[in-house]
Design a protein around this motif. Structure first.
Motif, PDB file in Angstrom:
ATOM      1  N   GLY A 153       0.774  -1.118  -0.016  1.00  0.00           N
ATOM      2  CA  GLY A 153      -0.085  -0.136  -0.146  1.00  0.00           C
ATOM      3  C   GLY A 153       0.807   1.258  -0.063  1.00  0.00           C
ATOM      4  O   GLY A 153       0.236   2.107   0.271  1.00  0.00           O
ATOM      5  N   MET A 154       2.108   1.123  -0.029  1.00  0.00           N
ATOM      6  CA  MET A 154       2.843   2.305  -0.096  1.00  0.00           C
ATOM      7  C   MET A 154       3.135   3.003  -1.676  1.00  0.00           C
ATOM      8  O   MET A 154       2.848   2.149  -2.735  1.00  0.00           O
ATOM      9  N   THR A 155       3.467   4.191  -1.888  1.00  0.00           N
ATOM     10  CA  THR A 155       3.543   4.732  -2.846  1.00  0.00           C
ATOM     11  C   THR A 155       4.653   4.489  -3.585  1.00  0.00           C
ATOM     12  O   THR A 155       5.940   4.483  -2.922  1.00  0.00           O
ATOM     13  N   CYS A 156       4.668   4.096  -4.753  1.00  0.00           N
ATOM     14  CA  CYS A 156       6.038   3.905  -5.616  1.00  0.00           C
ATOM     15  C   CYS A 156       6.185   4.796  -6.924  1.00  0.00           C
ATOM     16  O   CYS A 156       4.995   5.158  -7.522  1.00  0.00           O
ATOM     17  N   GLN A 157       7.415   5.314  -7.383  1.00  0.00           N
ATOM     18  CA  GLN A 157       7.659   6.111  -8.376  1.00  0.00           C
ATOM     19  C   GLN A 157       8.816   5.447  -9.009  1.00  0.00           C
ATOM     20  O   GLN A 157       9.722   5.413  -8.538  1.00  0.00           O
ATOM     21  N   ALA A 158       8.579   5.409 -10.452  1.00  0.00           N
ATOM     22  CA  ALA A 158       9.706   4.930 -11.173  1.00  0.00           C
ATOM     23  C   ALA A 158       9.719   6.107 -12.282  1.00  0.00           C
ATOM     24  O   ALA A 158       9.130   6.807 -12.738  1.00  0.00           O
ATOM     25  N   ARG A 159      11.061   6.375 -12.574  1.00  0.00           N
ATOM     26  CA  ARG A 159      11.523   7.634 -13.463  1.00  0.00           C
ATOM     27  C   ARG A 159      12.411   6.976 -14.598  1.00  0.00           C
ATOM     28  O   ARG A 159      13.246   6.046 -14.311  1.00  0.00           O
ATOM     29  N   SER A 160      12.186   7.493 -15.658  1.00  0.00           N
ATOM     30  CA  SER A 160      13.224   7.474 -16.789  1.00  0.00           C
ATOM     31  C   SER A 160      13.346   8.456 -17.900  1.00  0.00           C
ATOM     32  O   SER A 160      12.389   9.667 -17.357  1.00  0.00           O
ATOM     33  N   SER A 161      13.994   8.842 -18.599  1.00  0.00           N
ATOM     34  CA  SER A 161      14.288   9.951 -19.455  1.00  0.00           C
ATOM     35  C   SER A 161      14.619   9.536 -20.819  1.00  0.00           C
ATOM     36  O   SER A 161      15.110   8.339 -21.129  1.00  0.00           O
ATOM     37  N   TYR A 162      14.463  10.414 -21.889  1.00  0.00           N
ATOM     38  CA  TYR A 162      15.016  10.216 -23.153  1.00  0.00           C
ATOM     39  C   TYR A 162      15.453  11.615 -23.699  1.00  0.00           C
ATOM     40  O   TYR A 162      14.787  12.626 -23.678  1.00  0.00           O
ATOM     41  N   VAL A 163      16.746  11.363 -24.246  1.00  0.00           N
ATOM     42  CA  VAL A 163      17.116  12.603 -24.870  1.00  0.00           C
ATOM     43  C   VAL A 163      16.884  12.625 -26.305  1.00  0.00           C
ATOM     44  O   VAL A 163      16.569  11.705 -26.953  1.00  0.00           O
ATOM     45  N   SER A 164      17.201  13.718 -27.059  1.00  0.00           N
ATOM     46  CA  SER A 164      17.011  13.864 -28.524  1.00  0.00           C
ATOM     47  C   SER A 164      17.511  12.720 -29.254  1.00  0.00           C
ATOM     48  O   SER A 164      16.973  12.297 -30.171  1.00  0.00           O
ATOM     49  N   SER A 165      18.520  12.246 -28.785  1.00  0.00           N
ATOM     50  CA  SER A 165      19.235  11.050 -29.648  1.00  0.00           C
ATOM     51  C   SER A 165      18.543   9.871 -29.513  1.00  0.00           C
ATOM     52  O   SER A 165      18.851   8.511 -30.288  1.00  0.00           O
ATOM     53  N   GLU A 166      17.844   9.799 -28.409  1.00  0.00           N
ATOM     54  CA  GLU A 166      16.832   8.256 -27.966  1.00  0.00           C
ATOM     55  C   GLU A 166      15.484   8.446 -28.755  1.00  0.00           C
ATOM     56  O   GLU A 166      14.795   7.735 -28.065  1.00  0.00           O
ATOM     57  N   ILE A 167      15.323   9.681 -29.248  1.00  0.00           N
ATOM     58  CA  ILE A 167      13.755   9.790 -29.841  1.00  0.00           C
ATOM     59  C   ILE A 167      13.810   9.339 -31.371  1.00  0.00           C
ATOM     60  O   ILE A 167      14.482  10.116 -31.993  1.00  0.00           O
ATOM     61  N   LYS A 168      13.295   8.442 -31.727  1.00  0.00           N
ATOM     62  CA  LYS A 168      13.653   7.954 -33.051  1.00  0.00           C
ATOM     63  C   LYS A 168      12.278   8.312 -33.872  1.00  0.00           C
ATOM     64  O   LYS A 168      10.989   7.868 -33.444  1.00  0.00           O
ATOM     65  N   TRP A 169      12.337   8.856 -35.177  1.00  0.00           N
ATOM     66  CA  TRP A 169      11.603   9.487 -35.859  1.00  0.00           C
ATOM     67  C   TRP A 169      11.234   8.636 -37.095  1.00  0.00           C
ATOM     68  O   TRP A 169      12.204   8.143 -37.712  1.00  0.00           O
ATOM     69  N   GLY A 170      10.076   8.351 -37.087  1.00  0.00           N
ATOM     70  CA  GLY A 170       9.585   7.332 -38.160  1.00  0.00           C
ATOM     71  C   GLY A 170       9.512   5.966 -37.677  1.00  0.00           C
ATOM     72  O   GLY A 170       9.901   5.017 -38.417  1.00  0.00           O
ATOM     73  N   TYR A 171       9.465   5.637 -36.459  1.00  0.00           N
ATOM     74  CA  TYR A 171       9.479   4.096 -36.071  1.00  0.00           C
ATOM     75  C   TYR A 171       8.144   3.781 -35.332  1.00  0.00           C
ATOM     76  O   TYR A 171       7.511   4.707 -34.909  1.00  0.00           O
ATOM     77  N   ARG A 172       7.920   2.473 -34.835  1.00  0.00           N
ATOM     78  CA  ARG A 172       6.915   1.983 -34.298  1.00  0.00           C
ATOM     79  C   ARG A 172       7.312   1.016 -33.089  1.00  0.00           C
ATOM     80  O   ARG A 172       8.437   0.433 -33.666  1.00  0.00           O
ATOM     81  N   PHE A 173       6.705   0.689 -32.156  1.00  0.00           N
ATOM     82  CA  PHE A 173       7.316  -0.384 -31.379  1.00  0.00           C
ATOM     83  C   PHE A 173       6.476  -1.920 -31.903  1.00  0.00           C
ATOM     84  O   PHE A 173       5.251  -1.871 -32.426  1.00  0.00           O
ATOM     85  N   THR A 174       7.264  -2.781 -31.608  1.00  0.00           N
ATOM     86  CA  THR A 174       6.952  -4.049 -31.985  1.00  0.00           C
ATOM     87  C   THR A 174       5.884  -4.878 -31.132  1.00  0.00           C
ATOM     88  O   THR A 174       6.154  -4.665 -29.793  1.00  0.00           O
ATOM     89  N   PRO A 175       4.793  -5.341 -31.459  1.00  0.00           N
ATOM     90  CA  PRO A 175       3.863  -5.805 -30.606  1.00  0.00           C
ATOM     91  C   PRO A 175       4.575  -6.998 -29.755  1.00  0.00           C
ATOM     92  O   PRO A 175       5.024  -7.610 -30.254  1.00  0.00           O
ATOM     93  N   VAL A 176       4.058  -6.975 -28.614  1.00  0.00           N
ATOM     94  CA  VAL A 176       4.616  -8.005 -27.469  1.00  0.00           C
ATOM     95  C   VAL A 176       3.524  -8.828 -27.011  1.00  0.00           C
ATOM     96  O   VAL A 176       3.963  -9.774 -26.481  1.00  0.00           O
ATOM     97  N   LEU A 177       2.221  -8.602 -27.498  1.00  0.00           N
ATOM     98  CA  LEU A 177       1.229  -9.220 -26.616  1.00  0.00           C
ATOM     99  C   LEU A 177       0.591 -10.318 -27.744  1.00  0.00           C
ATOM    100  O   LEU A 177       0.253  -9.850 -28.829  1.00  0.00           O
ATOM    101  N   THR A 178       0.502 -11.607 -27.298  1.00  0.00           N
ATOM    102  CA  THR A 178      -0.023 -12.609 -28.291  1.00  0.00           C
ATOM    103  C   THR A 178      -0.914 -13.528 -27.448  1.00  0.00           C
ATOM    104  O   THR A 178      -0.878 -13.561 -26.149  1.00  0.00           O
ATOM    105  N   LEU A 179      -2.054 -14.101 -28.249  1.00  0.00           N
ATOM    106  CA  LEU A 179      -2.935 -14.916 -27.808  1.00  0.00           C
ATOM    107  C   LEU A 179      -2.553 -16.246 -27.869  1.00  0.00           C
ATOM    108  O   LEU A 179      -2.466 -16.849 -28.958  1.00  0.00           O
ATOM    109  N   GLU A 180      -2.465 -16.723 -26.699  1.00  0.00           N
ATOM    110  CA  GLU A 180      -2.101 -18.399 -26.499  1.00  0.00           C
ATOM    111  C   GLU A 180      -3.646 -19.154 -25.994  1.00  0.00           C
ATOM    112  O   GLU A 180      -4.522 -18.665 -26.274  1.00  0.00           O
TER     113      GLU A 180
END
Length: 416
Positions: free
Chosen positions: A300-327
């Motif tokens: 029941g305690m509050t949790c916080q996770a952080r991360s960051s993206y600089v300009s070189s880590e922002i990819k223009w013209g890309y999409r994420f590969t799907p990771v969820l499949t139905l078994e």
């Protein structure tokens, strides 16, 4: 007759010494590191900010509990052991001092003498009696007698202070152990953020996931753009923070984080990326800080996770590969593809330029509709009459065109 053949001279590069060959990759790596943008928040969530020249250090002592909890483990354990040891030594010295002042140490062999503490014959035995009293061990060999009122008072003081010390130190250790910082280690962010088209609009996207089966309750996501700027008055604001809307208005920022989710920010006229194109992004120095918050289901305690993206880590013209499949009867998440992206067709211009081009493509249709509505439903003959009256030159040109057409028709009939 002999001819001299001229062979081109082959210039060979001198072979570098072994030490130079080994140092070259290190130098290149150092050059690359020097070109990297200084992060405001590290990829693991640690803030890259150090507080210097803090003169009011007494403020840390006013909140000593939080100060002890924030210390590193090695310092925390050292203080834990030190506090208990000092307390035992102090009260051991007090028991020895009482025995010394009453003369108990001078009557060790006198069976008729009633000491303050039985079987206390020196500082070591007084120290052991202090440990037994504060930890409530009570072996039964050394006991206080009823002929020593000062010893009874000291026993009460040590019992109360020992309970306070136990509550304080054990509380610090418990809070430090139960801190949800380690829970944030199982909340993962994608290595890169991407920009691509979604539903006809440019969108900035990144992916989050939870590796544990125990879920984060009331999870919410926020994003900030960290970028220095200069105002119209010439004021320079370093590391200015601008909010990035990731669904606050629609409620999409509140997550049901059972499987990995792609967080989407629509780049519109209210977005700080409205004027940024692919070429401009590659040259821009900016950083996107993402913050995931929620309550740990187990504690029941509050949790916080952080991360960051600089300009070189922002990819223009890309999409994420799907990771969820139905078994067979369940959904399976493939975390091997969690960080994978693939290229897709995306305009390289900014969202503002894309919107302008789309509006220009729709302008002729808009004008034609507006012109028809402006005529208020008049017949075509009346419309032509109004246009002719308003433009006499156009009437002359129209009549001349009709005459030329009639002459051309007569000539064609005569030929036939």
């Amino acid at each position: 007759m002999s001819t001299d053949s001229i062979c081109p001279a082959i210039i060979r590069q001198p072979k570098l010494p072994k030490q130079a060959r080994e140092d070259l990759p290190k130098q290149l790596a150092e050059m690359d590191r020097s070109k990297k943008i200084q992060r405001y928040v590290q990829k693991d969530g640690k803030c890259n900010v150090h507080h210097g020249n803090v003169r009011e250090t007494y403020r840390y002592l006013t909140d000593i509990f939080t100060t002890l909890v924030d210390l590193k483990w090695r310092f925390n354990l050292f203080i834990f052991v030190l506090v208990y040891t000092v307390t035992w030594l102090f009260f051991g010295f007090m028991w020895w001092l009482i025995a010394y002042l009453r003369g108990d140490l001078d009557h060790l062999a006198d069976n008729q003498w009633t000491p303050c503490v039985n079987n206390l014959n020196g500082f070591v035995s007084a120290f052991l009696f202090s440990i037994e009293t504060e930890t409530t061990i009570g072996y039964g060999y050394r006991v206080i007698t009823d002929k020593c009122p000062e010893g009874i008072l000291l026993l009460l003081i040590q019992s109360v202070l020992g309970s306070i010390v136990n509550a304080f130190m054990v509380g610090c250790m418990f809070v430090k152990i139960s801190q949800p910082k380690k829970r944030a280690e199982t909340l993962v962010f994608s290595t890169n953020a991407v920009i691509s088209m979604r539903d006809g609009r440019l969108c900035l996207m990144f992916r989050v996931g939870d590796l544990r089966n125990s879920h984060i309750v009331e999870a919410s996501i926020r994003a900030k753009l960290i970028k220095s700027k200069q105002t119209k008055e010439g004021e320079f604001i370093p590391l200015n923070q601008t909010d990035i809307n990731v669904g606050y208005n629609t409620g999409d920022d509140r997550l049901f984080l059972v499987s990995p989710l792609i967080i989407c920010h629509e780049i519109n006229q209210h977005s700080p990326f409205w004027d940024i194109s692919q070429a401009y992004l590659a040259k821009e120095e900016l950083e996107i800080v993402v913050i995931l918050e929620g309550m740990v289901e187990a504690t029941g305690m509050t949790c916080q996770a952080r991360s960051s993206y600089v300009s070189s880590e922002i990819k223009w013209g890309y999409r994420f590969t799907p990771v969820l499949t139905l078994e067979d009867g369940f959904y399976e998440v493939d975390y091997n593809s969690f960080h994978d992206i693939y290229e897709t067709d995306t305009p390289t211009c900014s969202a503002k330029e894309l919107a302008d081009m789309t509006n220009r493509a729709r302008l002729p249709l808009t004008w034609s509709l507006a012109s028809k509505l402006s005529q208020q439903g008049l017949p075509e003959s009346e419309q032509e009459g109004q246009e002719t009256k308003s433009n006499p030159d156009k009437q002359v040109k129209t009549q001349q065109t009709e005459r030329n057409g009639d002459i051309a028709n007569i000539e064609n009939e005569s030929k036939v």
